[in-house]
Enzyme design. Structure first.
Site, PDB file in Angstrom:
ATOM      1  N   GLY A   1       0.811  -1.215   0.000  1.00  0.00           N
ATOM      2  CA  GLY A   1       0.000   0.000   0.000  1.00  0.00           C
ATOM      3  C   GLY A   1       0.846   1.268   0.000  1.00  0.00           C
TER       4      GLY A   1
ATOM      5  N   ASP B   1      -4.427 -12.879   2.507  1.00  0.00           N
ATOM      6  CA  ASP B   1      -5.171 -12.066   3.465  1.00  0.00           C
ATOM      7  C   ASP B   1      -4.598 -12.297   4.868  1.00  0.00           C
ATOM      8  OD1 ASP B   1      -7.446 -11.217   5.259  1.00  0.00           O
ATOM      9  OD2 ASP B   1      -8.363 -10.867   3.298  1.00  0.00           O
TER      10      ASP B   1
ATOM     11  N   SER C   1      -4.582   6.304  13.905  1.00  0.00           N
ATOM     12  CA  SER C   1      -4.871   7.501  13.124  1.00  0.00           C
ATOM     13  C   SER C   1      -5.294   8.636  14.040  1.00  0.00           C
ATOM     14  CB  SER C   1      -6.023   7.164  12.169  1.00  0.00           C
ATOM     15  OG  SER C   1      -6.567   8.335  11.633  1.00  0.00           O
ATOM     16  N   ALA C   2      -5.027   9.858  13.602  1.00  0.00           N
ATOM     17  CA  ALA C   2      -5.487  11.032  14.353  1.00  0.00           C
ATOM     18  C   ALA C   2      -7.010  11.081  14.400  1.00  0.00           C
ATOM     19  CB  ALA C   2      -4.946  12.295  13.699  1.00  0.00           C
TER      20      ALA C   2
ATOM     21  N   TYR D   1     -14.841   3.379  10.541  1.00  0.00           N
ATOM     22  CA  TYR D   1     -13.387   3.290  10.361  1.00  0.00           C
ATOM     23  C   TYR D   1     -12.668   3.727  11.637  1.00  0.00           C
ATOM     24  CZ  TYR D   1      -8.690   4.730   9.145  1.00  0.00           C
ATOM     25  OH  TYR D   1      -7.326   4.909   9.161  1.00  0.00           O
TER      26      TYR D   1
ATOM     27  N   LYS E   1     -10.320   1.607  14.631  1.00  0.00           N
ATOM     28  CA  LYS E   1      -8.982   1.958  15.141  1.00  0.00           C
ATOM     29  C   LYS E   1      -9.009   2.069  16.667  1.00  0.00           C
ATOM     30  CE  LYS E   1      -6.725   2.309  11.226  1.00  0.00           C
ATOM     31  NZ  LYS E   1      -5.772   1.264  10.826  1.00  0.00           N
TER      32      LYS E   1
ATOM     33  N   ASN F   1      -1.960  13.588   8.587  1.00  0.00           N
ATOM     34  CA  ASN F   1      -2.373  13.433   7.181  1.00  0.00           C
ATOM     35  C   ASN F   1      -1.173  13.140   6.274  1.00  0.00           C
ATOM     36  OD1 ASN F   1      -4.606  14.845   8.567  1.00  0.00           O
ATOM     37  ND2 ASN F   1      -5.525  14.919   6.545  1.00  0.00           N
TER      38      ASN F   1
ATOM     39  N   ASN G   1     -10.850  10.627  -2.282  1.00  0.00           N
ATOM     40  CA  ASN G   1     -11.577  11.266  -1.181  1.00  0.00           C
ATOM     41  C   ASN G   1     -10.720  12.342  -0.528  1.00  0.00           C
ATOM     42  OD1 ASN G   1     -13.767   9.331  -1.156  1.00  0.00           O
ATOM     43  ND2 ASN G   1     -12.249   7.869  -0.363  1.00  0.00           N
TER      44      ASN G   1
ATOM     45  N   LEU H   1      -7.610  15.228   0.066  1.00  0.00           N
ATOM     46  CA  LEU H   1      -7.266  16.486  -0.595  1.00  0.00           C
ATOM     47  C   LEU H   1      -6.098  16.358  -1.570  1.00  0.00           C
ATOM     48  CD1 LEU H   1      -7.728  19.541  -0.835  1.00  0.00           C
ATOM     49  CD2 LEU H   1      -6.069  19.830   1.015  1.00  0.00           C
TER      50      LEU H   1
ATOM     51  N   ASP I   1     -16.379  16.470   8.967  1.00  0.00           N
ATOM     52  CA  ASP I   1     -15.063  17.130   9.017  1.00  0.00           C
ATOM     53  C   ASP I   1     -14.941  18.029  10.242  1.00  0.00           C
ATOM     54  OD1 ASP I   1     -14.026  15.995   6.785  1.00  0.00           O
ATOM     55  OD2 ASP I   1     -14.041  17.818   5.551  1.00  0.00           O
TER      56      ASP I   1
HETATM   57  P1  NAD Z   1      -3.445   1.420   1.630  1.00  0.00           P
HETATM   58  O1  NAD Z   1      -4.839   1.010   1.345  1.00  0.00           O
HETATM   59  O2  NAD Z   1      -2.657   2.053   0.537  1.00  0.00           O
HETATM   60  O3  NAD Z   1      -2.600   0.184   2.188  1.00  0.00           O
HETATM   61  C1  NAD Z   1      -3.193  -0.865   2.900  1.00  0.00           C
HETATM   62  C2  NAD Z   1      -2.744  -2.157   2.257  1.00  0.00           C
HETATM   63  O4  NAD Z   1      -3.311  -3.254   2.989  1.00  0.00           O
HETATM   64  C3  NAD Z   1      -3.199  -2.316   0.801  1.00  0.00           C
HETATM   65  O5  NAD Z   1      -2.094  -2.697   0.013  1.00  0.00           O
HETATM   66  C4  NAD Z   1      -4.261  -3.410   0.848  1.00  0.00           C
HETATM   67  O6  NAD Z   1      -4.276  -4.174  -0.334  1.00  0.00           O
HETATM   68  C5  NAD Z   1      -3.806  -4.204   2.050  1.00  0.00           C
HETATM   69  N1  NAD Z   1      -4.872  -4.932   2.752  1.00  0.00           N
HETATM   70  C6  NAD Z   1      -6.081  -4.483   3.183  1.00  0.00           C
HETATM   71  N2  NAD Z   1      -6.722  -5.437   3.863  1.00  0.00           N
HETATM   72  C7  NAD Z   1      -5.918  -6.535   3.874  1.00  0.00           C
HETATM   73  C8  NAD Z   1      -6.021  -7.835   4.440  1.00  0.00           C
HETATM   74  N3  NAD Z   1      -7.094  -8.197   5.134  1.00  0.00           N
HETATM   75  N4  NAD Z   1      -5.003  -8.692   4.249  1.00  0.00           N
HETATM   76  C9  NAD Z   1      -3.894  -8.328   3.542  1.00  0.00           C
HETATM   77  N5  NAD Z   1      -3.734  -7.111   3.006  1.00  0.00           N
HETATM   78  C10 NAD Z   1      -4.742  -6.219   3.168  1.00  0.00           C
HETATM   79  O7  NAD Z   1      -3.479   2.373   2.909  1.00  0.00           O
HETATM   80  P2  NAD Z   1      -2.339   3.276   3.552  1.00  0.00           P
HETATM   81  O8  NAD Z   1      -2.670   4.682   3.281  1.00  0.00           O
HETATM   82  O9  NAD Z   1      -1.012   2.752   3.172  1.00  0.00           O
HETATM   83  O10 NAD Z   1      -2.632   3.020   5.090  1.00  0.00           O
HETATM   84  C11 NAD Z   1      -1.976   2.021   5.828  1.00  0.00           C
HETATM   85  C12 NAD Z   1      -2.552   1.987   7.230  1.00  0.00           C
HETATM   86  O11 NAD Z   1      -2.423   3.275   7.830  1.00  0.00           O
HETATM   87  C13 NAD Z   1      -4.032   1.631   7.302  1.00  0.00           C
HETATM   88  O12 NAD Z   1      -4.238   0.799   8.414  1.00  0.00           O
HETATM   89  C14 NAD Z   1      -4.706   2.970   7.509  1.00  0.00           C
HETATM   90  O13 NAD Z   1      -5.928   2.837   8.196  1.00  0.00           O
HETATM   91  C15 NAD Z   1      -3.678   3.702   8.333  1.00  0.00           C
HETATM   92  N6  NAD Z   1      -3.770   5.153   8.207  1.00  0.00           N
HETATM   93  C16 NAD Z   1      -3.713   5.728   6.968  1.00  0.00           C
HETATM   94  C17 NAD Z   1      -3.819   7.101   6.840  1.00  0.00           C
HETATM   95  C18 NAD Z   1      -3.816   7.752   5.487  1.00  0.00           C
HETATM   96  O14 NAD Z   1      -4.307   8.872   5.364  1.00  0.00           O
HETATM   97  N7  NAD Z   1      -3.280   7.127   4.444  1.00  0.00           N
HETATM   98  C19 NAD Z   1      -3.964   7.896   7.985  1.00  0.00           C
HETATM   99  C20 NAD Z   1      -4.002   7.280   9.225  1.00  0.00           C
HETATM  100  C21 NAD Z   1      -3.905   5.903   9.329  1.00  0.00           C
HETATM  101  C1  WQD Z   2      -8.225  17.373   4.353  1.00  0.00           C
HETATM  102  C2  WQD Z   2      -8.892  18.741   4.238  1.00  0.00           C
HETATM  103  C3  WQD Z   2     -11.249  18.603   3.838  1.00  0.00           C
HETATM  104  C4  WQD Z   2     -10.970  16.840  -0.174  1.00  0.00           C
HETATM  105  C5  WQD Z   2      -8.804  11.689   6.348  1.00  0.00           C
HETATM  106  C6  WQD Z   2      -9.419  10.705   7.308  1.00  0.00           C
HETATM  107  C7  WQD Z   2      -8.473  10.432   8.439  1.00  0.00           C
HETATM  108  C8  WQD Z   2      -7.089  10.011   7.917  1.00  0.00           C
HETATM  109  C9  WQD Z   2      -6.578  10.942   6.880  1.00  0.00           C
HETATM  110  C10 WQD Z   2      -6.999   7.636   7.890  1.00  0.00           C
HETATM  111  C11 WQD Z   2     -10.243  18.811   4.957  1.00  0.00           C
HETATM  112  C12 WQD Z   2     -10.540  19.247   2.654  1.00  0.00           C
HETATM  113  C13 WQD Z   2     -10.675  17.385   1.058  1.00  0.00           C
HETATM  114  C14 WQD Z   2     -11.540  17.698  -1.186  1.00  0.00           C
HETATM  115  C15 WQD Z   2     -11.434  19.529   0.378  1.00  0.00           C
HETATM  116  N1  WQD Z   2      -7.120   8.738   7.278  1.00  0.00           N
HETATM  117  N2  WQD Z   2     -10.903  18.692   1.338  1.00  0.00           N
HETATM  118  N3  WQD Z   2     -11.741  19.020  -0.850  1.00  0.00           N
HETATM  119  O1  WQD Z   2     -10.445  14.371   6.313  1.00  0.00           O
HETATM  120  O2  WQD Z   2      -8.360  15.300   7.409  1.00  0.00           O
HETATM  121  O3  WQD Z   2      -8.545  12.892   7.055  1.00  0.00           O
HETATM  122  O4  WQD Z   2      -7.568  11.158   5.863  1.00  0.00           O
HETATM  123  O5  WQD Z   2      -6.914   7.435   9.053  1.00  0.00           O
HETATM  124  O6  WQD Z   2      -9.054   9.446   9.207  1.00  0.00           O
HETATM  125  O7  WQD Z   2     -10.621  11.250   7.804  1.00  0.00           O
HETATM  126  O8  WQD Z   2      -8.206  14.331   5.098  1.00  0.00           O
HETATM  127  O9  WQD Z   2      -7.450  14.818   2.827  1.00  0.00           O
HETATM  128  O10 WQD Z   2      -9.847  14.086   3.185  1.00  0.00           O
HETATM  129  O11 WQD Z   2      -9.142  16.357   3.948  1.00  0.00           O
HETATM  130  O12 WQD Z   2     -11.648  20.723   0.608  1.00  0.00           O
HETATM  131  O13 WQD Z   2     -11.855  17.269  -2.306  1.00  0.00           O
HETATM  132  O14 WQD Z   2      -9.179  18.990   2.859  1.00  0.00           O
HETATM  133  O15 WQD Z   2     -12.492  19.210   4.067  1.00  0.00           O
HETATM  134  O16 WQD Z   2     -10.356  20.107   5.486  1.00  0.00           O
HETATM  135  P1  WQD Z   2      -9.010  14.302   6.527  1.00  0.00           P
HETATM  136  P2  WQD Z   2      -8.661  14.825   3.689  1.00  0.00           P
END
Ligand code: NAD
Ligand code: WQD
Length: 355
Positions: free
Chosen positions: A11, A59, A125-126, A149, A153, A187, A206, A208, A311
């Site tokens: 990922g 998986d 996550s935050a 979601y 967490k 983020n 989804n 930004l 948000d």
């Molecule tokens: P991502 O979707 O790019 O990576 C997750 C990976 O896990 C993917 O490659 C997916 O194929 C794999 N996966 C999902 N379910 C699986 C399963 N059951 N078995 C094996 N593989 C599986 O996401 P990411 O952005 O790299 O995020 C990684 C982690 O960090 C996640 O747990 C996410 O919730 C957390 N996180 C992400 C963000 C963010 O904004 N990207 C913010 C906070 C926390």
């Molecule tokens: C950032 C800012 C939006 C899209 C999400 C998850 C959080 C974490 C990170 C996993 C906000 C604005 C966004 C757009 C916009 N993921 N925005 N137009 O919402 O802070 O966090 O991703 O854990 O759990 O909720 O991130 O990038 O979606 O938004 O104006 O098309 O950009 O309103 O202020 P967010 P985001």
């Protein structure tokens, strides 16, 4: 050097972390079911590093594969990225989210326990802070969830804290101390500076940054800014954007901390603590757009739109605990995040799809 199992290693954050782990001399092993990623991402990691990483296309909920991995590799610690992460989708499909995120973590810790590997870095996550009452956010701030979601967490964090408590009380995990880092990411944005890997969301993004990137490259027409009436400097939402390579390095430091037994000083030798990974700086949506325009030389057409339900106005970290415990601070600036994101997107307008 130690062997690290990386779940979800194909990922966005996983691939960047593989590069940092390899750079620090660790031996990563990946399990990913490619539910939200492509094998091509791992080929790119191979091209960047010149190293082969063992990959199990499976998986994490599959107990037999987990047993095989622990049998075939001397796993010293696990970084658990695998899971589903889209907030909106989790509201529509709560069962899938609880099934994937909770069951994969349960199966993983059971397998780890059976094989005597009790050092775990978990992707939190935050989002667990809900709507912050006070900024910057310290790890002891109140926790809440507004969607499945986020709740998944929170539940996992509680479950992992219970493991550490049981070991301290001599309960069902007696004599088996756990060392767990619950990393709360703010983020994550940007990409590896090579431009060969980066974030490649399915469908319309989804978040930004991927949205801005796709507008810049001509895949989307214009950005909608969700809310211009927040009580922030310019009325748009404020977040703590962190470069994905800084985040990746934070994982290496967390692994080093756990393997070094530095958590073992905690009561009963068990450690399960939350640690924020953020920069500590808040950036508004408009500031992010302007910074991306400057880095890319592209204009980002946008229009103001209503607030997005769920948000919060502002969210940024107090990153002091990571600095104190792990000796880690984010080094890269907003301009680096934008330049690296743009390099990835402009070299790969269709993400990994074009091969
Ligand atoms: P991502 O979707 O790019 O990576 C997750 C990976 O896990 C993917 O490659 C997916 O194929 C794999 N996966 C999902 N379910 C699986 C399963 N059951 N078995 C094996 N593989 C599986 O996401 P990411 O952005 O790299 O995020 C990684 C982690 O960090 C996640 O747990 C996410 O919730 C957390 N996180 C992400 C963000 C963010 O904004 N990207 C913010 C906070 C926390
Ligand atoms: C950032 C800012 C939006 C899209 C999400 C998850 C959080 C974490 C990170 C996993 C906000 C604005 C966004 C757009 C916009 N993921 N925005 N137009 O919402 O802070 O966090 O991703 O854990 O759990 O909720 O991130 O990038 O979606 O938004 O104006 O098309 O950009 O309103 O202020 P967010 P985001």
């Amino acid at each position: 050097m130690s062997t690290i199992l990386v779940t979800g290693g194909a990922g966005y954050i996983g691939t960047h972390t593989l590069i940092s782990l390899l750079g620090a001399g660790y031996h990563p092993v990946v399990i990913d079911n490619f539910q939200n990623s492509k094998p091509e991402a791992l080929s790119r990691v191979r091209q960047i590093t010149g190293r082969e990483v063992p990959v199990y296309a499976a998986d994490v909920r599959d107990e037999r594969t987990l047993a095989r991995i622990f049998h075939e590799h001397p796993i010293d610690a696990v970084i658990h990225f695998a899971g589903l992460k889209a907030v909106g989708e989790s509201v529509r499909m709560p069962v899938s989210y609880y099934d994937n995120n909770l069951i994969s973590t349960l199966r993983l810790i059971q397998a780890m326990d059976q094989h005597g590997c009790r050092r775990l870095v978990f992707s939190s996550s935050a989002t667990v802070y809900g709507d912050p009452a006070r900024l910057p956010l310290t790890e002891d701030a109140p926790l809440s969830a507004t969607n499945p979601y986020g709740r998944s967490k929170l539940i996992i964090e509680d479950m992992l804290r219970d493991l550490a408590i049981a070991a301290r009380l001599g309960g069902d995990a007696a004599g088996t101390a756990w060392q767990i880092a619950l990393l709360r990411y703010f983020n994550p944005v940007g990409a590896h500076p090579s431009g060969m890997i980066g974030e490649d969301p399915n469908g319309i993004p989804n978040n930004l940054f991927p949205y801005i990137q796709q507008v810049a490259v001509g895949r989307l027409k214009e950005l909608q800014i969700f809310g211009a009436d927040y009580p922030t400097t310019d009325g748009t939402g404020v977040r703590d954007y962190i470069h994905v390579m800084d985040l990746a390095e934070g994982h290496v430091e967390a692994v080093r901390f756990l393997l070094g037994g530095r958590g073992a000083a905690a009561p009963g030798g068990s450690f399960a603590e939350a640690i924020n990974l953020g920069t500590g700086s808040g950036v508004s949506v408009l500031q992010a757009v302007r910074a991306f325009e400057a880095a890319s030389g592209k204009q980002i057409p946008f229009r103001m739109a209503p607030r997005r339900p769920g948000d919060v106005a502002a969210c940024f970290a107090d990153a002091g605990k990571a600095a104190r415990l792990l000796g880690w601070t984010a080094r890269r600036k907003l301009a680096d995040m934008c330049e690296d994101a743009w390099r990835w997107q402009s070299l790969n307008p269709l993400g990994f799809a074009q091969g």
